[in-house]
Motif scaffolding. Structure first.
Motif, short mmCIF file in Angstrom:
data_model
loop_
_atom_site.label_atom_id
_atom_site.label_comp_id
_atom_site.label_asym_id
_atom_site.label_seq_id
_atom_site.Cartn_x
_atom_site.Cartn_y
_atom_site.Cartn_z
N LEU A 38 -6.13 -5.14 -1.71
CA LEU A 38 -4.94 -5.94 -1.45
C LEU A 38 -5.30 -7.42 -1.35
CD1 LEU A 38 -3.02 -3.78 1.19
CD2 LEU A 38 -2.31 -4.22 -1.16
N ALA A 65 -3.12 -1.11 8.37
CA ALA A 65 -3.72 -1.95 7.34
C ALA A 65 -3.72 -3.42 7.76
CB ALA A 65 -2.98 -1.78 6.02
N SER A 86 0.79 -1.23 0.00
CA SER A 86 0.00 0.00 0.00
C SER A 86 0.82 1.28 0.00
CB SER A 86 -0.93 0.01 1.21
OG SER A 86 -0.17 -0.04 2.41
N PRO A 113 -4.75 1.75 -3.18
CA PRO A 113 -4.85 0.48 -2.45
C PRO A 113 -5.73 0.59 -1.21
CG PRO A 113 -2.73 1.52 -2.04
CD PRO A 113 -3.40 2.33 -3.11
N SER A 114 -6.52 -0.43 -0.98
CA SER A 114 -7.34 -0.57 0.22
C SER A 114 -7.16 -2.00 0.71
CB SER A 114 -8.82 -0.31 -0.10
OG SER A 114 -9.31 -1.32 -0.96
N THR A 150 2.88 -3.43 3.99
CA THR A 150 1.91 -2.41 4.36
C THR A 150 2.13 -2.00 5.81
OG1 THR A 150 -0.43 -1.77 4.19
CG2 THR A 150 0.04 -3.96 5.11
#
Length: 532
Positions: free
Chosen positions: A270, A288, A236, A265-266, A284
């Motif tokens: 991902l 996250a 991310s 990206p979330s 990340t």
């Protein structure tokens, strides 16, 4: 040593006596020829050795091979030199979300002999202008969906802006064959300039050489990841962060692997990518990882073999919850823009849950007191590190003297060292707020807020938060206290998002009559922190 026509970067490097001592450079993996362009090792070598058809850059929509990246970066390099008159040593800004074209531009700049200044897509025109003026940037590449803010930039240094995604750069590229002779840079030619957290006022620019880029590829990945050409990386962090640059570009390409890039990206994206594209290595932030843990049962992540966390300290509970849910151990690490990437971490064989880890190959560390004396009894103190990379602030001898002391890089973090030599994070030693992996300087947020017409003065601190690690909290004195209201708080927050990168905005606002200060007028932020 000056190896460029435009010598700005080298002219503003700190004196050699002010630079840190470089340890471990005599190890064979960190030896380099005098003349070195790092792109040759990261891209061109794969073509020479017959790996041009191997996947390199992946997205949900397309896949570029190493040949694709090689061809496109060569064409963009020609655009820089022939259409925009790039001189060796010129600084070139990139404004884009993570994408294959951003990566192609990044390598093209180095191929052409330029110096890369990659930025995050959330930055606003004021912040971009500050960066451009400080680094005297002459050229810029910008994704077409971010051009509105770029048009607002006003700088006498900026000569050209080329947009991609709308066809401008792509059209120019078609004029050229995909061949280019890389600029013959020196191993100690500046390759990139990374801006640390503050991008208002007078920010800090940290420079890294071509050899530094290759050195970090031999350090953390070999120590913690053991990559192979079949690996697929994902993450991310923006490529504009050196954490993201290493994890999503440099490391996979150095080992002939591929990387999966997501513009926005979330956690769900991902996980979707890991499931659909059989991702093996993920980078990340702890925030996250916390969210992903709650969703992981909805996806097949059986391909994942390495998980990396950095950007802020990794809480033991996040590590344990993820391990309980997946059987995978998150590799924690601490790095810094000044050091280019991670220098203390662990691998699956030496991991101690809750600890950041041990100095990786190429680095050594110690805990020191205020006088630089090493602390050996486990008492917390300042973290000092040295190794194959080090802090080189451009044009900031004052800040260089603060960061580099006694030949060591003093990071500003408070750590303790246990009896087994493991390093444990204790606290930040300054007023940096680390929220969801973003480094946010309190003084930077204050500088923006004081530009609001209703605000007389303010102070900003970080508040502990289970979800984000920390929240930006602003104590504000209004010019007219009678106007204090929740509506005004909301308006200030929305105004801030228009004036600066949205991730920096104060999520908590308190209106106060006065701020605690010393007799000399200095704001006592610690009292505000204690109050909360």
């Amino acid at each position: 040593m000056k190896h460029y026509t435009d010598t700005f970067a080298h002219d503003h490097l700190p004196e050699l006596s002010a630079q840190p001592n470089y340890a471990f450079l005599d190890l064979p993996q960190f030896q380099h020829p005098q003349m070195l362009n790092c792109v040759d090792r990261l891209v061109d070598q794969h073509i020479r050795e017959g790996r041009g058809n191997h996947p390199c850059l992946r997205t949900f929509e397309s896949t570029w091979t190493y040949q694709d990246l090689y061809d496109k970066s060569n064409q963009i390099a020609q655009v820089l030199v022939n259409d925009f008159g790039l001189q060796s040593g010129n600084r070139v800004l990139i404004r884009s979300a993570n994408s294959p074209m951003m990566v192609a531009c990044w390598f093209a700049i180095l191929k052409a002999g330029g110096v890369v200044v990659a930025t995050m897509p959330l930055l606003r025109s004021k912040e971009l202008t500050t960066i451009i003026d400080c680094a005297e940037i002459s050229h810029a590449f910008c994704a077409d969906d971010l051009e509105e803010e770029m048009h607002l930039v006003k700088s006498n240094y900026l000569q050209s802006v080329c947009y991609f995604g709308n066809g401008q750069l792509e059209t120019l590229m078609t004029k050229y064959k995909p061949v280019f002779d890389n600029y013959h840079s020196h191993s100690e030619s500046v390759a990139l300039i990374g801006f640390t957290s503050g991008t208002t006022g007078l920010p800090k620019m940290t420079a890294h050489f071509h050899k530094d880029i290759l050195n970090i590829c031999e350090a953390f990945p070999s120590y913690s990841l053991q990559p192979n050409p079949d690996d697929i990386f994902i993450g991310s962090p923006p490529i504009g962060f050196t954490f993201g640059l290493g994890g999503l570009v440099l490391f996979p390409l150095y080992y002939g692997a591929s990387t999966f890039l997501i513009e926005k990206p979330s956690p769900d994206l991902l996980l979707q990518a890991i499931q659909e594209h059989k991702i093996t290595i993920c980078f990340t932030a702890p925030t996250a990882w916390r969210v992903i843990t709650g969703k992981v049962h909805e996806y097949d992540i059986s391909s994942l073999r390495k998980c990396v966390s950095a950007g802020e300290t990794l809480p033991l509970k996040v590590w344990q919850d993820w391990f309980d849910a997946t059987g995978l151990k998150i590799i924690d690490g601490i790095g810094a823009t000044e050091m280019l990437h991670i220098f203390i971490s662990s691998n699956e064989s030496n991991m101690k849950p809750g600890a950041t880890g041990l100095p990786i190959t190429g680095y050594e560390a110690k805990i020191i007191d205020a006088h630089g004396t090493e602390i050996t009894d486990g008492t917390p103190g300042r973290l000092a590190v040295r190794g194959i990379t080090g802090c080189k602030y451009l044009n900031r001898p004052d800040k260089q003297a603060e960061y580099v002391q006694y030949g060591w890089n003093v990071t500003g973090d408070i750590f303790r060292k246990d009896e087994d030599g493991y390093y444990w994070f204790v606290a930040r030693g300054d007023d940096m707020i680390i929220s969801s992996g973003y480094n946010i300087a309190a003084i930077e947020v204050e500088s923006v807020l004081t530009g609001h017409e209703a605000i007389a003065e303010c102070a900003v601190v970080g508040l502990p938060d289970e979800e984000r690690g920390m929240l930006v909290c602003a104590y504000i004195v209004l010019k007219d206290p009678s106007k204090a209201s929740d509506i005004l708080k909301n308006r200030i927050q929305h105004w801030f998002k228009e004036a600066a990168a949205p991730y920096k905005y104060p999520r908590v606002i308190h209106f106060v009559e006065t701020l605690p200060k010393t007799e000399t007028g200095k704001i006592q932020r610690f009292k505000l922190k204690n109050q909360d």
